[in-house]
Design an enzyme around this catalytic site. Structure first.
Site, PDB file in Angstrom:
ATOM      1  N   ARG A  88      -7.249   7.256   4.067  1.00  0.00           N
ATOM      2  CA  ARG A  88      -6.196   6.861   2.912  1.00  0.00           C
ATOM      3  C   ARG A  88      -6.588   5.756   2.216  1.00  0.00           C
ATOM      4  O   ARG A  88      -6.714   4.634   2.490  1.00  0.00           O
ATOM      5  CB  ARG A  88      -4.745   6.465   3.623  1.00  0.00           C
ATOM      6  CG  ARG A  88      -3.798   6.489   2.738  1.00  0.00           C
ATOM      7  CD  ARG A  88      -2.385   6.370   3.258  1.00  0.00           C
ATOM      8  NE  ARG A  88      -1.206   6.266   2.640  1.00  0.00           N
ATOM      9  CZ  ARG A  88      -0.547   5.303   1.960  1.00  0.00           C
ATOM     10  NH1 ARG A  88      -1.419   4.083   2.064  1.00  0.00           N
ATOM     11  NH2 ARG A  88       0.058   5.278   1.058  1.00  0.00           N
ATOM     12  N   HIS A 141      -3.784   0.895  11.799  1.00  0.00           N
ATOM     13  CA  HIS A 141      -3.353  -0.339  12.807  1.00  0.00           C
ATOM     14  C   HIS A 141      -5.092  -0.935  13.563  1.00  0.00           C
ATOM     15  O   HIS A 141      -5.523  -0.357  13.881  1.00  0.00           O
ATOM     16  CB  HIS A 141      -2.661   0.032  14.093  1.00  0.00           C
ATOM     17  CG  HIS A 141      -2.130  -1.132  14.814  1.00  0.00           C
ATOM     18  ND1 HIS A 141      -2.310  -2.482  14.455  1.00  0.00           N
ATOM     19  CD2 HIS A 141      -1.917  -1.150  16.301  1.00  0.00           C
ATOM     20  CE1 HIS A 141      -1.944  -3.358  15.705  1.00  0.00           C
ATOM     21  NE2 HIS A 141      -1.702  -2.378  16.744  1.00  0.00           N
ATOM     22  N   ASN A 188     -10.146  -2.686   2.687  1.00  0.00           N
ATOM     23  CA  ASN A 188     -10.009  -2.818   1.361  1.00  0.00           C
ATOM     24  C   ASN A 188     -11.321  -2.744   0.409  1.00  0.00           C
ATOM     25  O   ASN A 188     -12.254  -2.491   1.324  1.00  0.00           O
ATOM     26  CB  ASN A 188      -9.413  -4.099   0.834  1.00  0.00           C
ATOM     27  CG  ASN A 188      -7.846  -4.380   1.029  1.00  0.00           C
ATOM     28  OD1 ASN A 188      -7.131  -3.336   1.174  1.00  0.00           O
ATOM     29  ND2 ASN A 188      -7.410  -5.547   1.113  1.00  0.00           N
ATOM     30  N   HIS A 246       0.838  -1.369  -0.081  1.00  0.00           N
ATOM     31  CA  HIS A 246       0.044  -0.070   0.147  1.00  0.00           C
ATOM     32  C   HIS A 246       0.927   1.142   0.049  1.00  0.00           C
ATOM     33  O   HIS A 246       0.473   2.103   0.558  1.00  0.00           O
ATOM     34  CB  HIS A 246      -0.779  -0.074   1.320  1.00  0.00           C
ATOM     35  CG  HIS A 246      -1.958  -1.094   1.326  1.00  0.00           C
ATOM     36  ND1 HIS A 246      -3.161  -0.801   0.667  1.00  0.00           N
ATOM     37  CD2 HIS A 246      -1.854  -2.247   1.698  1.00  0.00           C
ATOM     38  CE1 HIS A 246      -3.898  -2.142   0.740  1.00  0.00           C
ATOM     39  NE2 HIS A 246      -3.122  -2.896   1.417  1.00  0.00           N
ATOM     40  N   PHE A 278       1.149 -14.212   4.697  1.00  0.00           N
ATOM     41  CA  PHE A 278       1.162 -12.669   4.002  1.00  0.00           C
ATOM     42  C   PHE A 278       2.613 -12.494   3.324  1.00  0.00           C
ATOM     43  O   PHE A 278       2.713 -11.967   2.082  1.00  0.00           O
ATOM     44  CB  PHE A 278       0.719 -11.680   4.974  1.00  0.00           C
ATOM     45  CG  PHE A 278       0.645 -10.398   4.393  1.00  0.00           C
ATOM     46  CD1 PHE A 278      -0.658 -10.147   3.763  1.00  0.00           C
ATOM     47  CD2 PHE A 278       1.239  -9.317   4.739  1.00  0.00           C
ATOM     48  CE1 PHE A 278      -0.932  -8.746   3.474  1.00  0.00           C
ATOM     49  CE2 PHE A 278       1.143  -7.970   4.097  1.00  0.00           C
ATOM     50  CZ  PHE A 278      -0.041  -7.861   3.567  1.00  0.00           C
ATOM     51  N   ARG A 299       9.235   2.254   9.516  1.00  0.00           N
ATOM     52  CA  ARG A 299       8.846   3.382   8.280  1.00  0.00           C
ATOM     53  C   ARG A 299       8.763   4.588   8.870  1.00  0.00           C
ATOM     54  O   ARG A 299       9.088   5.472   8.283  1.00  0.00           O
ATOM     55  CB  ARG A 299       7.175   2.929   8.220  1.00  0.00           C
ATOM     56  CG  ARG A 299       6.861   3.417   6.855  1.00  0.00           C
ATOM     57  CD  ARG A 299       5.372   2.938   6.509  1.00  0.00           C
ATOM     58  NE  ARG A 299       4.336   3.361   7.191  1.00  0.00           N
ATOM     59  CZ  ARG A 299       3.596   4.590   7.318  1.00  0.00           C
ATOM     60  NH1 ARG A 299       4.115   5.363   6.289  1.00  0.00           N
ATOM     61  NH2 ARG A 299       2.830   4.894   7.920  1.00  0.00           N
ATOM     62  N   TYR A 338       1.002  -4.350  11.856  1.00  0.00           N
ATOM     63  CA  TYR A 338       0.731  -3.031  11.854  1.00  0.00           C
ATOM     64  C   TYR A 338       1.607  -2.085  12.928  1.00  0.00           C
ATOM     65  O   TYR A 338       1.987  -1.008  12.415  1.00  0.00           O
ATOM     66  CB  TYR A 338      -0.702  -2.682  11.837  1.00  0.00           C
ATOM     67  CG  TYR A 338      -1.401  -3.057  10.679  1.00  0.00           C
ATOM     68  CD1 TYR A 338      -1.681  -2.328   9.642  1.00  0.00           C
ATOM     69  CD2 TYR A 338      -1.658  -4.349  10.522  1.00  0.00           C
ATOM     70  CE1 TYR A 338      -2.234  -2.636   8.409  1.00  0.00           C
ATOM     71  CE2 TYR A 338      -2.295  -4.886   9.376  1.00  0.00           C
ATOM     72  CZ  TYR A 338      -2.511  -4.093   8.385  1.00  0.00           C
ATOM     73  OH  TYR A 338      -3.185  -4.496   7.191  1.00  0.00           O
TER      74      TYR A 338
HETATM   75 FE1  HDD Z   1      -2.456  -4.849   5.610  1.00  0.00          FE
HETATM   76  C1  HDD Z   1      -0.806  -1.724   4.934  1.00  0.00           C
HETATM   77  C2  HDD Z   1      -5.517  -3.606   4.344  1.00  0.00           C
HETATM   78  C3  HDD Z   1      -3.795  -8.077   5.494  1.00  0.00           C
HETATM   79  C4  HDD Z   1       0.200  -6.041   6.905  1.00  0.00           C
HETATM   80  N1  HDD Z   1      -3.147  -3.030   4.780  1.00  0.00           N
HETATM   81  C5  HDD Z   1      -2.445  -2.024   4.638  1.00  0.00           C
HETATM   82  C6  HDD Z   1      -3.067  -0.944   4.428  1.00  0.00           C
HETATM   83  C7  HDD Z   1      -4.407  -1.217   4.244  1.00  0.00           C
HETATM   84  C8  HDD Z   1      -4.456  -2.667   4.450  1.00  0.00           C
HETATM   85  C9  HDD Z   1      -5.624  -0.574   3.570  1.00  0.00           C
HETATM   86  C10 HDD Z   1      -2.568   0.583   4.186  1.00  0.00           C
HETATM   87  C11 HDD Z   1      -2.870   1.246   5.413  1.00  0.00           C
HETATM   88  C12 HDD Z   1      -2.571   2.788   5.122  1.00  0.00           C
HETATM   89  O1  HDD Z   1      -3.141   3.562   4.214  1.00  0.00           O
HETATM   90  O2  HDD Z   1      -1.393   3.161   5.689  1.00  0.00           O
HETATM   91  N2  HDD Z   1      -4.461  -5.649   4.699  1.00  0.00           N
HETATM   92  C13 HDD Z   1      -5.573  -4.809   4.345  1.00  0.00           C
HETATM   93  C14 HDD Z   1      -6.445  -6.002   4.495  1.00  0.00           C
HETATM   94  C15 HDD Z   1      -5.894  -7.025   4.624  1.00  0.00           C
HETATM   95  C16 HDD Z   1      -4.431  -6.862   5.066  1.00  0.00           C
HETATM   96  C17 HDD Z   1      -7.995  -5.495   4.150  1.00  0.00           C
HETATM   97  C18 HDD Z   1      -6.848  -8.488   5.022  1.00  0.00           C
HETATM   98  C19 HDD Z   1      -7.946  -8.564   5.220  1.00  0.00           C
HETATM   99  N3  HDD Z   1      -1.869  -6.587   6.116  1.00  0.00           N
HETATM  100  C20 HDD Z   1      -2.647  -7.899   6.071  1.00  0.00           C
HETATM  101  C21 HDD Z   1      -1.790  -8.786   6.433  1.00  0.00           C
HETATM  102  C22 HDD Z   1      -0.559  -8.220   7.048  1.00  0.00           C
HETATM  103  C23 HDD Z   1      -0.570  -6.974   6.637  1.00  0.00           C
HETATM  104  C24 HDD Z   1      -2.342 -10.410   6.744  1.00  0.00           C
HETATM  105  C25 HDD Z   1       0.572  -8.899   7.739  1.00  0.00           C
HETATM  106  C26 HDD Z   1       0.459 -10.196   8.422  1.00  0.00           C
HETATM  107  N4  HDD Z   1      -0.589  -4.090   5.695  1.00  0.00           N
HETATM  108  C27 HDD Z   1       0.298  -4.786   6.437  1.00  0.00           C
HETATM  109  C28 HDD Z   1       1.568  -3.913   6.890  1.00  0.00           C
HETATM  110  C29 HDD Z   1       1.051  -2.595   6.208  1.00  0.00           C
HETATM  111  C30 HDD Z   1      -0.470  -2.848   5.825  1.00  0.00           C
HETATM  112  C31 HDD Z   1       2.886  -4.410   6.363  1.00  0.00           C
HETATM  113  C32 HDD Z   1       2.019  -1.796   5.386  1.00  0.00           C
HETATM  114  C33 HDD Z   1       2.165  -0.303   5.838  1.00  0.00           C
HETATM  115  C34 HDD Z   1       1.290  -0.315   6.956  1.00  0.00           C
HETATM  116  O3  HDD Z   1       0.843  -1.504   7.517  1.00  0.00           O
HETATM  117  O4  HDD Z   1       1.166   0.534   8.016  1.00  0.00           O
HETATM  118  O5  HDD Z   1       1.805  -3.931   8.238  1.00  0.00           O
END
Ligand code: HDD
Length: 705
Positions: free
Chosen positions: A122, A349, A158, A85, A171, A379, A372
């Site tokens: 966002r 988060h 999402n 993202h 993931f 970051r 998160y």
């Molecule tokens: Fe995630 C970002 C949505 C599964 C780990 N995720 C992130 C963002 C969104 C989602 C909208 C962007 C947030 C922003 O605008 O800053 N993610 C989802 C949805 C999931 C999902 C709807 C499943 C239902 N995500 C998921 C899993 C993991 C992560 C299973 C890890 C085990 N996601 C992350 C992250 C991020 C992230 C690496 C990257 C930047 C952040 O968190 O802040 O931690």
């Protein structure tokens, strides 16, 4: 609505005085309205054009503190982009509660009808880097931060209600496979490559999501026209401790809309910022986008009886089975002041919950709750990221966390620990067993084991349900999308393995994709852990086309004009578009504009090659007799009309403009979506019909597959 006036304010040049120094250097000196330039230490700067040198042509001196500070800061401007993202766009707004939900949740924001809570949202794409193009075929993130009176609550969702995997441990594999291949560093922002489809083909639980991502959901017309979902099952808990399961839905008041794939490919070239510009423009001109928050509420009994496990994030609960109850609306009404400070530094988060809302044991959600918080450290560089204004709660907060990099505020008073013997201010904050966050006391027991529950084993039934719930047009798009993506996959076995999965979803779809790929033989269906339930009913709510807008409001008409254009027609179109609360933009051979039939000057918003028809929801071509021949010889003008036609858009045209259709080779194909405009009445009717958005009947004639 015409283009934003706010954006077009003339620069106040009178505020600047340009001085030329003896060496020809230029100084911009403050003359009253602007503030004096200072260093980060607050020291006024005398010269920001020249570094300090020994002699007029000598080397730069190390003692130039202003120069050193400026370059030092610049060198460290970038922070790591989000691991997923990375590309996103944020805006501020508010959430308004419709009615008290105190019977189902103690969450403070849902107690009082009419209560407004600030939000920051966002939107994002998942796979591409920060600088990738907006129209990538990709899931869109839909993350909402509510600044409630009892702390921050985030729905990190999402625009698709299911996910690829059931357990967070997969993931990193999923994301590695989707991003650039590690040896070559490409392809960027696309899943059309071997590694991604290899992973999907070896992960049957991802097939439902594969159907969703190959649908038009992953090429939305803009953020304003898409749904959002919390995906997981959460819990609401009321003041008596009673828990109800809940799924969160965001429904766009603007109606849903997507583009078609060929359009998306062209949009990425014409305007890689198409989505962020759209949101920025809409908010700046006061056309605030709105979503309703809807809840699907159900209890343990329903969960027990439901065909699928409500803890499995690869499944939905169809709205026809558990209706979505609207409980409030979210309005985005303010753009960020600074992209970096707000959109880039905002930290969402799934663990940010408030009293009255709780998790479930969904293994994907449980893993997210670790990820998160953790990711923000690499970051944003410090545990103190909650001190940044966009992340800080807007309610009072008091705790004993202290120090660390960039601590903006530390606890005051003598005690930074508890229990302590001090009272009042000196003793610091105290816990509150009544109002504080308490986890739902769910009874749990079991052996430690690495297992996947057998209730998660049906991988194909809902994929089938999604497919059969689409209109024929949308089903065609899904088949074409699979064919496109798999055609970029080099390994024949991977292409065939996906088709083998599709046979468990729908034979007709599998055949279309196999034919599209020219597979020499049809692969056997993949052996399924559970047979596909073919009796699941269609869910019309899953279609975009069936849930489109009621009018053209919020959309944009692009009008290609030439010198001598009929001013009455221009005026009629403009007022009809404005009456629909839609936007109109003029495209002309030159950006300076054109002179209309009565001598009125019409300024252009775009020069023809910068304003292709993909930028618009519908188009009109108003050429005059005198100017049409020259226009029809311009390649971008021919593309304007032929692309609009192929993309099934409504096209209004003045009599003379017919020549353009001839030159583009489509005159003999013109249909009811091509509307001759000669007077105000026709213009009005034309604009009224635009709410249908597309002439889908045309598609079989213009699309080869
Ligand atoms: Fe995630 C970002 C949505 C599964 C780990 N995720 C992130 C963002 C969104 C989602 C909208 C962007 C947030 C922003 O605008 O800053 N993610 C989802 C949805 C999931 C999902 C709807 C499943 C239902 N995500 C998921 C899993 C993991 C992560 C299973 C890890 C085990 N996601 C992350 C992250 C991020 C992230 C690496 C990257 C930047 C952040 O968190 O802040 O931690």
């Amino acid at each position: 609505m015409a283009r934003s006036d706010q954006d077009m304010k003339p620069v106040d040049f009178a505020d600047q005085k340009v001085l030329r120094g003896t060496g020809g250097e230029v100084h911009q000196v403050a003359t009253g309205k602007s503030k004096p330039l200072t260093t980060a230490q607050g020291v006024p700067v005398s010269d920001d054009q020249n570094s300090l040198k020994a002699g007029r042509r000598g080397p730069t001196l190390l003692e130039d503190q202003h120069f050193r500070e400026k370059i030092f800061h610049f060198d460290h401007e970038r922070i790591p982009e989000r691991v997923v993202h990375a590309r996103g766009f944020g805006a501020h707004g508010y959430f308004e509660t419709y009615e008290s939900l105190s019977d189902i949740t103690a969450a403070d924001l849902f107690q009082r009808p009419g209560e407004k809570t600030d939000v920051f949202v966002r939107f994002s794409t998942v796979a591409g880097n920060k600088g990738s193009a907006d129209l990538a075929r990709d899931v869109r993130g839909f993350a909402v931060k509510f600044y409630t009176k009892e702390g921050n609550w985030d729905i990190v969702g999402n625009n698709i209600p299911v996910f690829f995997i059931q357990d967070a441990i997969k993931f990193p594999d999923l994301i590695h496979s989707a991003k650039q291949e590690p040896d070559r560093g490409f392809p960027q922002a696309q899943t059309a490559h071997d590694n991604f489809w290899d992973f999907i083909s070896l992960t049957p639980e991802s097939i439902n999501m594969a159907l969703w991502i190959m649908s038009d959901r992953t090429i939305p017309r803009s953020f304003r026209f898409m749904e959002g979902f919390g995906v997981h099952t959460f819990r609401f808990v009321n003041a008596e401790g009673k828990s109800t399961f809940v799924k969160f839905h965001w429904k766009p008041k603007q109606g849903m809309q997507s583009v078609i794939w060929n359009e998306a490919l062209k949009l990425n070239g014409a305007d890689p910022d198409f989505h962020r510009r759209d949101l920025w423009d809409a908010i700046k001109m006061g056309d605030y986008p709105e979503w309703e928050l809807g809840l699907q509420l159900f209890d343990e009994d329903f969960a027990e009886k439901f065909d699928f496990d409500v803890l499995d994030a690869t499944k939905i609960i169809p709205e026809e089975e558990v209706p979505v109850k609207p409980v409030g609306r979210m309005v985005l009404n303010r753009c960020v002041d600074n992209f970096f400070a707000e959109t880039e530094q905002v930290a969402f988060h799934t663990g940010n919950l408030v009293p009255g809302i709780d998790f479930t044991n969904d293994p994907l959600l449980q893993g997210r709750n670790f990820s998160y918080l953790d990711t923000q450290l690499s970051r944003l560089g410090s545990t103190n990221f909650t001190h940044l204004p966009v992340n800080a709660p807007r309610c009072p907060f008091h705790h004993f966390q202290q120090d660390g990099h960039m601590a903006f505020h530390n606890p005051v008073g003598r005690a930074n620990y508890e229990p302590n013997s001090w009272s009042g201010e000196e003793g610091g904050p105290r816990e509150d067993p009544k109002r504080g966050f308490a986890s739902h006391p769910e009874a749990l027991e079991g052996e430690k084991s690495r297992v996947r529950s057998e209730t998660f084993a049906d991988h194909y039934s809902q994929a089938r349900q999604f497919y059969i719930s689409q209109t024929e047009v949308e089903q065609g798009h899904i088949a074409s999308a699979f064919t496109f993506e798999l055609s970029k996959v080099e390994t024949l076995e991977i292409r065939a393995r996906i088709v083998a999965h599709l046979r468990n979803v729908d034979e007709d779809l599998a055949k279309k994709v196999a034919d599209g790929l020219r597979l020499k033989e049809m692969p056997e269906p993949i052996e399924a852990a559970m047979p596909t339930k073919t009796e699941l009913k269609t869910s019309p709510k899953l279609s975009i086309i069936l849930n489109g807008p009621e009018s053209f409001a919020g959309r944009k008409l692009g009008v290609l004009v030439t010198d001598g254009v009929d001013i009455d027609l221009v005026k009629a179109l403009k007022s009809a578009v404005e009456a629909e609360d839609a936007m109109i933009e003029f495209v002309a051979p030159m950006v300076g504009g054109v002179e209309a039939s009565d001598g009125t000057w019409i300024e252009a918003d775009e020069k023809i090659d910068g304003g292709p028809s993909v930028l618009y929801d519908a188009v009109a071509i108003l050429a005059s007799e005198d100017a049409v021949a020259a226009l029809a010889n311009m390649p971008p003008a021919k593309d304007f009309v032929s692309d609009a036609f192929v993309h099934c858009k409504f096209i209004g045209y003045s009599q003379a403009a017919k020549m353009l259709f001839e030159k583009a080779g489509i005159a003999s194909d013109m249909d009811a979506g091509c509307v001759a405009l000669s007077g105000a009445g026709e213009a009005k009717n034309f604009v009224k019909s635009l709410g249908k958005l597309r002439v889908w009947d045309r598609e079989p004639k213009v699309s080869a597959g």
